[in-house]
Design a protein around this motif. Structure first.
Motif, mmCIF file in Angstrom:
data_model
loop_
_atom_site.group_PDB
_atom_site.id
_atom_site.type_symbol
_atom_site.label_atom_id
_atom_site.label_comp_id
_atom_site.label_asym_id
_atom_site.label_seq_id
_atom_site.Cartn_x
_atom_site.Cartn_y
_atom_site.Cartn_z
ATOM 1 N N ARG A 1 30.212 17.219 44.216
ATOM 2 C CA ARG A 1 30.350 17.923 45.499
ATOM 3 C C ARG A 1 29.872 17.101 46.703
ATOM 4 O O ARG A 1 30.332 17.307 47.815
ATOM 5 C CB ARG A 1 29.550 19.228 45.450
ATOM 6 N N GLU B 1 31.573 28.774 45.751
ATOM 7 C CA GLU B 1 30.299 28.320 46.305
ATOM 8 C C GLU B 1 30.199 28.658 47.788
ATOM 9 O O GLU B 1 29.127 29.053 48.280
ATOM 10 C CB GLU B 1 30.156 26.806 46.091
ATOM 11 N N GLU B 2 31.314 28.520 48.509
ATOM 12 C CA GLU B 2 31.295 28.832 49.941
ATOM 13 C C GLU B 2 31.033 30.318 50.172
ATOM 14 O O GLU B 2 30.279 30.692 51.084
ATOM 15 C CB GLU B 2 32.633 28.419 50.556
ATOM 16 N N ARG C 1 35.951 25.561 45.014
ATOM 17 C CA ARG C 1 34.876 25.459 46.008
ATOM 18 C C ARG C 1 34.628 26.790 46.716
ATOM 19 O O ARG C 1 33.525 27.037 47.194
ATOM 20 C CB ARG C 1 35.226 24.388 47.047
#
Length: 264
Positions: free
Chosen positions: A85, A155-156, A152
């Motif tokens: 990441r 996670e955001e 992603r």
């Protein structure tokens, strides 16, 4: 045809070990594939459990794995996530370190010197930390592919809800890494269970012997049992091997997905 060849190559040695563990000593002077003329299963396995230090060896293996496995799994997951990441150049040395750890054998002399300097040479803690350093690169290698498949936006969304990096790692990344974590666990357990050289070099107290060292002492007559009684040695090998065979049997389907980088 290939299956038949594999059956012979793998099955014949296993059969030799099992069948000769059931014989009296006289019949195992020259180990063979024949069934026992006199069955001595109870006597042989009774001697192994009484004199073979199996219980202590099992406990020592459990202690080493109990320390090393959590470190390997958590640190491998965290390092893999960071390397996938993050675009920071500060992680470049870490990437090279993981690569070196995969291909370069450990320096035993330097390891012994380091463990002596910090005062943990000869004990189970030092061996567990050695295994942690040895297998973290493997864990990173197995987990990186999985992390790249994790969207992603998960996670955001967690960050929008106020989750910290630790929260995301523990609640999102690690649960989604289950196949890779299981694969790493099995590989580490089998490697540690069967490892002879590193415990031989890093342990200096018979009370700390792992199962494989206990088997070595038993086979060479360092314990109360007579030296090189192959029926007893084979019985010890069978008992020592059963836990890993059982574990591998029940988790093999997870290992296939873990090595292929796919979810179950």
């Amino acid at each position: 045809m290939l299956a038949l060849v594999a059956l012979v190559v793998v099955g014949a040695p296993i059969w030799v070990v099992i069948v000769n563990s059931l014989k009296p000593y006289q019949e195992t002077v020259s180990p063979s594939l024949r069934l026992p003329e006199t069955w001595m299963a109870t006597e042989n396995y009774g001697v192994v459990f009484a004199e073979g230090e199996l219980v202590q060896g099992f406990l020592n293996n459990a202690i080493v794995l109990g320390i090393a496995l959590p470190l390997i799994l958590v640190l491998s997951a965290a390092a893999s996530w960071a390397m996938v990441r993050s675009s920071s150049r500060l992680l470049t040395p870490l990437r090279y370190a993981m690569l070196v750890g995969l291909v370069v054998p450990p320096a035993i002399v330097a390891t012994i010197f380091t463990l002596k300097r910090i005062g943990i040479y000869g004990g189970l803690l030092g061996l567990a930390l050695f295994y942690s350093a040895l297998f973290i690169p493997l864990g990173v290698f197995l987990m990186i592919g999985f992390i790249r498949t994790i969207p992603r936006h998960l996670e955001e969304a967690a960050r929008i809800d106020g989750a910290s990096n630790i929260d995301i790692l523990v609640r999102i990344i690690i649960p989604l890494l289950r196949p890779a974590l299981i694969t790493t666990t099995v590989i580490v357990m089998v490697a540690v269970w069967n490892d002879f050289l590193n415990p031989f070099m890093l342990l200096n107290d018979p009370d700390n012997n792992t199962l494989i060292l206990s088997l070595f002492r038993f086979a060479t007559g360092s314990t109360a049992a007579a030296s090189y009684k192959w029926n007893l040695v084979f019985a010890d090998v069978v008992v020592t091997s059963i836990p890993m065979i059982a574990i591998f049997y029940f988790v093999q389907k997870y290992m296939v997905h873990g090595l292929s980088g796919t979810e179950r």
